[in-house]
Scaffold this motif. Structure first.
Motif, PDB file in Angstrom:
ATOM      1  N   THR A  29       0.827  -1.209   0.000  1.00 18.69           N
ATOM      2  CA  THR A  29       0.000   0.000   0.000  1.00 18.69           C
ATOM      3  C   THR A  29       0.860   1.256   0.000  1.00 18.69           C
ATOM      4  O   THR A  29       0.616   2.183  -0.782  1.00 18.69           O
ATOM      5  CB  THR A  29      -0.956  -0.001   1.217  1.00 18.69           C
ATOM      6  OG1 THR A  29      -1.792  -1.157   1.143  1.00 18.69           O
ATOM      7  CG2 THR A  29      -1.812   1.251   1.242  1.00 18.69           C
ATOM      8  N   THR A  30       1.871   1.328   0.852  1.00 19.21           N
ATOM      9  CA  THR A  30       2.707   2.533   0.880  1.00 19.21           C
ATOM     10  C   THR A  30       3.506   2.685  -0.411  1.00 19.21           C
ATOM     11  O   THR A  30       3.744   3.803  -0.859  1.00 19.21           O
ATOM     12  CB  THR A  30       3.650   2.555   2.103  1.00 19.21           C
ATOM     13  OG1 THR A  30       4.471   1.388   2.109  1.00 19.21           O
ATOM     14  CG2 THR A  30       2.869   2.646   3.404  1.00 19.21           C
ATOM     15  N   ALA A  31       3.890   1.575  -1.025  1.00 12.63           N
ATOM     16  CA  ALA A  31       4.589   1.652  -2.315  1.00 12.63           C
ATOM     17  C   ALA A  31       3.667   2.234  -3.383  1.00 12.63           C
ATOM     18  O   ALA A  31       4.079   3.074  -4.182  1.00 12.63           O
ATOM     19  CB  ALA A  31       5.085   0.274  -2.735  1.00 12.63           C
ATOM     20  N   LEU A  32       2.408   1.818  -3.391  1.00 12.10           N
ATOM     21  CA  LEU A  32       1.461   2.327  -4.375  1.00 12.10           C
ATOM     22  C   LEU A  32       1.182   3.817  -4.150  1.00 12.10           C
ATOM     23  O   LEU A  32       1.139   4.594  -5.104  1.00 12.10           O
ATOM     24  CB  LEU A  32       0.167   1.520  -4.320  1.00 12.10           C
ATOM     25  CG  LEU A  32      -0.840   1.764  -5.433  1.00 12.10           C
ATOM     26  CD1 LEU A  32      -0.222   1.517  -6.803  1.00 12.10           C
ATOM     27  CD2 LEU A  32      -2.051   0.869  -5.240  1.00 12.10           C
ATOM     28  N   VAL A  33       1.027   4.220  -2.899  1.00 15.07           N
ATOM     29  CA  VAL A  33       0.822   5.638  -2.582  1.00 15.07           C
ATOM     30  C   VAL A  33       2.013   6.460  -3.073  1.00 15.07           C
ATOM     31  O   VAL A  33       1.848   7.571  -3.584  1.00 15.07           O
ATOM     32  CB  VAL A  33       0.588   5.832  -1.062  1.00 15.07           C
ATOM     33  CG1 VAL A  33       0.670   7.296  -0.660  1.00 15.07           C
ATOM     34  CG2 VAL A  33      -0.754   5.240  -0.659  1.00 15.07           C
ATOM     35  N   ARG A  34       3.215   5.922  -2.972  1.00 15.13           N
ATOM     36  CA  ARG A  34       4.426   6.617  -3.426  1.00 15.13           C
ATOM     37  C   ARG A  34       4.516   6.642  -4.950  1.00 15.13           C
ATOM     38  O   ARG A  34       4.901   7.640  -5.555  1.00 15.13           O
ATOM     39  CB  ARG A  34       5.673   5.929  -2.842  1.00 15.13           C
ATOM     40  CG  ARG A  34       6.990   6.518  -3.320  1.00 15.13           C
ATOM     41  CD  ARG A  34       8.188   5.820  -2.689  1.00 15.13           C
ATOM     42  NE  ARG A  34       8.204   4.378  -2.884  1.00 15.13           N
ATOM     43  CZ  ARG A  34       8.669   3.768  -3.970  1.00 15.13           C
ATOM     44  NH1 ARG A  34       9.125   4.468  -4.999  1.00 15.13           N
ATOM     45  NH2 ARG A  34       8.670   2.444  -4.049  1.00 15.13           N
ATOM     46  N   LEU A  36       2.027   6.160  -7.429  1.00 15.88           N
ATOM     47  CA  LEU A  36       0.953   6.736  -8.248  1.00 15.88           C
ATOM     48  C   LEU A  36       1.205   8.189  -8.653  1.00 15.88           C
ATOM     49  O   LEU A  36       0.952   8.547  -9.806  1.00 15.88           O
ATOM     50  CB  LEU A  36      -0.399   6.577  -7.567  1.00 15.88           C
ATOM     51  CG  LEU A  36      -0.972   5.160  -7.635  1.00 15.88           C
ATOM     52  CD1 LEU A  36      -2.278   5.077  -6.854  1.00 15.88           C
ATOM     53  CD2 LEU A  36      -1.174   4.693  -9.063  1.00 15.88           C
ATOM     54  N   PRO A  37       1.713   9.049  -7.766  1.00 13.91           N
ATOM     55  CA  PRO A  37       2.031  10.403  -8.231  1.00 13.91           C
ATOM     56  C   PRO A  37       3.097  10.411  -9.324  1.00 13.91           C
ATOM     57  O   PRO A  37       3.014  11.194 -10.266  1.00 13.91           O
ATOM     58  CB  PRO A  37       2.529  11.116  -6.967  1.00 13.91           C
ATOM     59  CG  PRO A  37       1.924  10.355  -5.841  1.00 13.91           C
ATOM     60  CD  PRO A  37       1.868   8.921  -6.322  1.00 13.91           C
ATOM     61  N   GLU A  38       4.085   9.524  -9.220  1.00 14.81           N
ATOM     62  CA  GLU A  38       5.137   9.450 -10.239  1.00 14.81           C
ATOM     63  C   GLU A  38       4.591   8.928 -11.562  1.00 14.81           C
ATOM     64  O   GLU A  38       4.919   9.444 -12.625  1.00 14.81           O
ATOM     65  CB  GLU A  38       6.262   8.516  -9.771  1.00 14.81           C
ATOM     66  CG  GLU A  38       6.995   8.961  -8.526  1.00 14.81           C
ATOM     67  CD  GLU A  38       7.943   7.884  -8.006  1.00 14.81           C
ATOM     68  OE1 GLU A  38       8.236   6.920  -8.732  1.00 14.81           O
ATOM     69  OE2 GLU A  38       8.393   8.013  -6.856  1.00 14.81           O
ATOM     70  N   ALA A  39       3.764   7.896 -11.501  1.00 14.07           N
ATOM     71  CA  ALA A  39       3.291   7.228 -12.716  1.00 14.07           C
ATOM     72  C   ALA A  39       2.118   7.944 -13.375  1.00 14.07           C
ATOM     73  O   ALA A  39       2.036   8.017 -14.595  1.00 14.07           O
ATOM     74  CB  ALA A  39       2.902   5.783 -12.400  1.00 14.07           C
ATOM     75  N   LEU A  40       1.194   8.470 -12.550  1.00  9.36           N
ATOM     76  CA  LEU A  40      -0.045   9.025 -13.100  1.00  9.36           C
ATOM     77  C   LEU A  40      -0.294  10.477 -12.727  1.00  9.36           C
ATOM     78  O   LEU A  40      -1.254  11.077 -13.204  1.00  9.36           O
ATOM     79  CB  LEU A  40      -1.243   8.182 -12.633  1.00  9.36           C
ATOM     80  CG  LEU A  40      -1.228   6.712 -13.004  1.00  9.36           C
ATOM     81  CD1 LEU A  40      -2.440   6.011 -12.425  1.00  9.36           C
ATOM     82  CD2 LEU A  40      -1.182   6.545 -14.515  1.00  9.36           C
ATOM     83  N   GLY A  41       0.516  11.011 -11.825  1.00  8.98           N
ATOM     84  CA  GLY A  41       0.300  12.385 -11.396  1.00  8.98           C
ATOM     85  C   GLY A  41      -0.901  12.547 -10.480  1.00  8.98           C
ATOM     86  O   GLY A  41      -1.473  13.620 -10.386  1.00  8.98           O
ATOM     87  N   THR A  43      -2.652  11.738  -6.476  1.00  7.05           N
ATOM     88  CA  THR A  43      -2.345  11.482  -5.072  1.00  7.05           C
ATOM     89  C   THR A  43      -3.510  10.707  -4.474  1.00  7.05           C
ATOM     90  O   THR A  43      -4.670  11.045  -4.711  1.00  7.05           O
ATOM     91  CB  THR A  43      -2.164  12.806  -4.311  1.00  7.05           C
ATOM     92  OG1 THR A  43      -1.134  13.564  -4.955  1.00  7.05           O
ATOM     93  CG2 THR A  43      -1.775  12.560  -2.868  1.00  7.05           C
ATOM     94  N   VAL A  44      -3.188   9.657  -3.734  1.00  8.36           N
ATOM     95  CA  VAL A  44      -4.221   8.858  -3.071  1.00  8.36           C
ATOM     96  C   VAL A  44      -3.877   8.706  -1.600  1.00  8.36           C
ATOM     97  O   VAL A  44      -2.717   8.754  -1.213  1.00  8.36           O
ATOM     98  CB  VAL A  44      -4.384   7.457  -3.715  1.00  8.36           C
ATOM     99  CG1 VAL A  44      -4.866   7.556  -5.136  1.00  8.36           C
ATOM    100  CG2 VAL A  44      -3.100   6.669  -3.648  1.00  8.36           C
ATOM    101  N   SER A  45      -4.893   8.501  -0.803  1.00 10.91           N
ATOM    102  CA  SER A  45      -4.732   8.254   0.618  1.00 10.91           C
ATOM    103  C   SER A  45      -4.624   6.745   0.839  1.00 10.91           C
ATOM    104  O   SER A  45      -5.361   5.981   0.211  1.00 10.91           O
ATOM    105  CB  SER A  45      -5.950   8.792   1.367  1.00 10.91           C
ATOM    106  OG  SER A  45      -6.005   8.263   2.666  1.00 10.91           O
ATOM    107  N   PRO A  46      -3.754   6.312   1.724  1.00  4.88           N
ATOM    108  CA  PRO A  46      -3.668   4.875   2.000  1.00  4.88           C
ATOM    109  C   PRO A  46      -5.007   4.288   2.442  1.00  4.88           C
ATOM    110  O   PRO A  46      -5.323   3.141   2.132  1.00  4.88           O
ATOM    111  CB  PRO A  46      -2.639   4.771   3.125  1.00  4.88           C
ATOM    112  CG  PRO A  46      -1.855   6.025   3.061  1.00  4.88           C
ATOM    113  CD  PRO A  46      -2.774   7.074   2.502  1.00  4.88           C
ATOM    114  N   ASP A  47      -5.828   5.086   3.131  1.00  5.03           N
ATOM    115  CA  ASP A  47      -7.140   4.605   3.596  1.00  5.03           C
ATOM    116  C   ASP A  47      -8.113   4.351   2.450  1.00  5.03           C
ATOM    117  O   ASP A  47      -9.098   3.642   2.622  1.00  5.03           O
ATOM    118  CB  ASP A  47      -7.755   5.604   4.572  1.00  5.03           C
ATOM    119  CG  ASP A  47      -6.931   5.748   5.838  1.00  5.03           C
ATOM    120  OD1 ASP A  47      -6.214   4.789   6.192  1.00  5.03           O
ATOM    121  OD2 ASP A  47      -6.990   6.813   6.469  1.00  5.03           O
TER     122      ASP A  47
END
Length: 69
Positions: A29-34, A36-41, A43-47
């Motif tokens: 989950t923390t890897a995806l949160v990190r 997604l901004p790089e890959a798609l621009g 921001t998502v919340s872990p929750d």
């Protein structure tokens, strides 16, 4: 969610799953949160990320485990 590489990232028109490798000590989950901004621009919340299922794939000499949210 599928994406195409942003202009200048890679020379391909293939669709891909956004994400990447986990850093030491990260959860999926923390890897995806990190990533997604790089890959798609975006921001998502872990929750807001709810694990749905996973896929596995043999790739060269590794077995990949892909969590799907």
């Amino acid at each position: 969610m599928l994406s195409q590489p942003q202009p200048g990232q890679r020379e391909t028109t293939a669709w891909e799953l956004p994400g990447g490798k986990m850093a030491a000590g990260e959860t999926p989950t923390t890897a995806l949160v990190r990533k997604l901004p790089e890959a798609l621009g975006i921001t998502v919340s872990p929750d807001s990320l709810i694990p749905l299922t996973f896929a596995t794939e043999r790739c060269q000499q590794q077995q990949l485990l892909v969590p799907c949210y």
